[in-house]
Design a protein around this motif. Sequence first.
Motif, short mmCIF file in Angstrom:
data_model
loop_
_atom_site.label_atom_id
_atom_site.label_comp_id
_atom_site.label_asym_id
_atom_site.label_seq_id
_atom_site.Cartn_x
_atom_site.Cartn_y
_atom_site.Cartn_z
N ASP A 1 0.84 -1.19 0.00
CA ASP A 1 0.00 0.00 0.00
C ASP A 1 0.88 1.25 0.00
O ASP A 1 1.85 1.33 0.77
CB ASP A 1 -0.90 -0.02 1.24
CG ASP A 1 -2.08 0.93 1.10
OD1 ASP A 1 -2.01 1.87 0.29
OD2 ASP A 1 -3.08 0.72 1.81
N LEU B 1 -6.61 4.54 7.01
CA LEU B 1 -7.91 4.08 6.56
C LEU B 1 -9.04 5.04 6.92
O LEU B 1 -10.11 5.01 6.31
CB LEU B 1 -8.23 2.71 7.17
CG LEU B 1 -7.31 1.53 6.85
CD1 LEU B 1 -7.76 0.30 7.64
CD2 LEU B 1 -7.29 1.23 5.36
N LYS C 1 0.51 -4.16 3.57
CA LYS C 1 -0.57 -4.42 2.61
C LYS C 1 -1.53 -5.45 3.22
O LYS C 1 -1.11 -6.46 3.78
CB LYS C 1 -0.02 -4.93 1.28
CG LYS C 1 0.77 -6.22 1.33
CD LYS C 1 1.19 -6.63 -0.08
CE LYS C 1 2.04 -7.89 -0.07
NZ LYS C 1 2.46 -8.28 -1.44
N ARG D 1 -8.07 -1.56 -0.72
CA ARG D 1 -6.64 -1.42 -0.45
C ARG D 1 -5.89 -2.68 -0.89
O ARG D 1 -4.77 -2.61 -1.39
CB ARG D 1 -6.40 -1.17 1.03
CG ARG D 1 -6.85 0.20 1.51
CD ARG D 1 -6.00 1.31 0.91
NE ARG D 1 -6.34 2.60 1.47
CZ ARG D 1 -5.73 3.14 2.53
NH1 ARG D 1 -4.74 2.48 3.13
NH2 ARG D 1 -6.09 4.31 2.98
#
Length: 263
Positions: free
Chosen positions: A117, A157, A203, A260
């Motif tokens: 990510d 997030l 990730k 994601r």
Amino acid sequence: MWLRPLRALPLRLAVSFPLTQRALHASARTHSDEFRINDLLAKFKNPGSPYYLAPGEVGPASPEDHSVSRPLAGQDVAWVPPPFRTRDRAPKLPHMDGGYDRVRATVHEWFDSNGFDAEGRVEWPVAWGDSDMYRHINNVSYCRYVESARMKWIESLVPDLGEVGEDYLVREYGRRTGFILKEQAVRYRYPVTYPDSLIIASKPHSIDPDRAQFKIHCAMWSLKANRLALTCESTCTIYDFDKLQKGVMSDAVRDVLRARAAA
């Protein structure tokens, strides 16, 4: 309407008029192309850019060659930390030393190419007090680094979660819903020593709404050694602090995690 005036004009003027128009358009394209070329050349000279070309390096052999001009981080290459020093002749720490910008660029390239990510990445300066009697970073310290990186990623997030985002970051114990660590497995790949700085990326994967849990794969890179120092596999569960039991993964949380993971 254009044909009559052109017929009335001398032949030389009638021919030169459209040619002049084409010349103006060609001039505009030339200036635009020149701007793009100069912008690309500036990227080649910037050590922090993925397009950076160090002295002696060359670009791709053809347009079909999508390899980088230098070996990516993790490949077998000789890497010597830059010998930059401060005014008092003490070594600079890697997170303060611009000589490591080239390594930073290749590390982020490696993270991108391996699906990590882009959000929530952390550069962590190693503290001398984190070392053990063998001058290596203590194993527990690595887990603290991963913990902070995991929290940083979870914080990233919040904007995507909208109104429910703040529910997952309440600092007061015993309220609302949040993420807790269920288990983690750490693989130590390289002994980090002070001074150094670590870049950590995460990730998510294996999102399981029925069990209200998901996994986070984490990688830690040493700037000084220019190599992978640690990988970690964590399992996080959604927890209801009001009821003191496993929580429920809402559709909003599920969709954000899947987005994601697929990015």
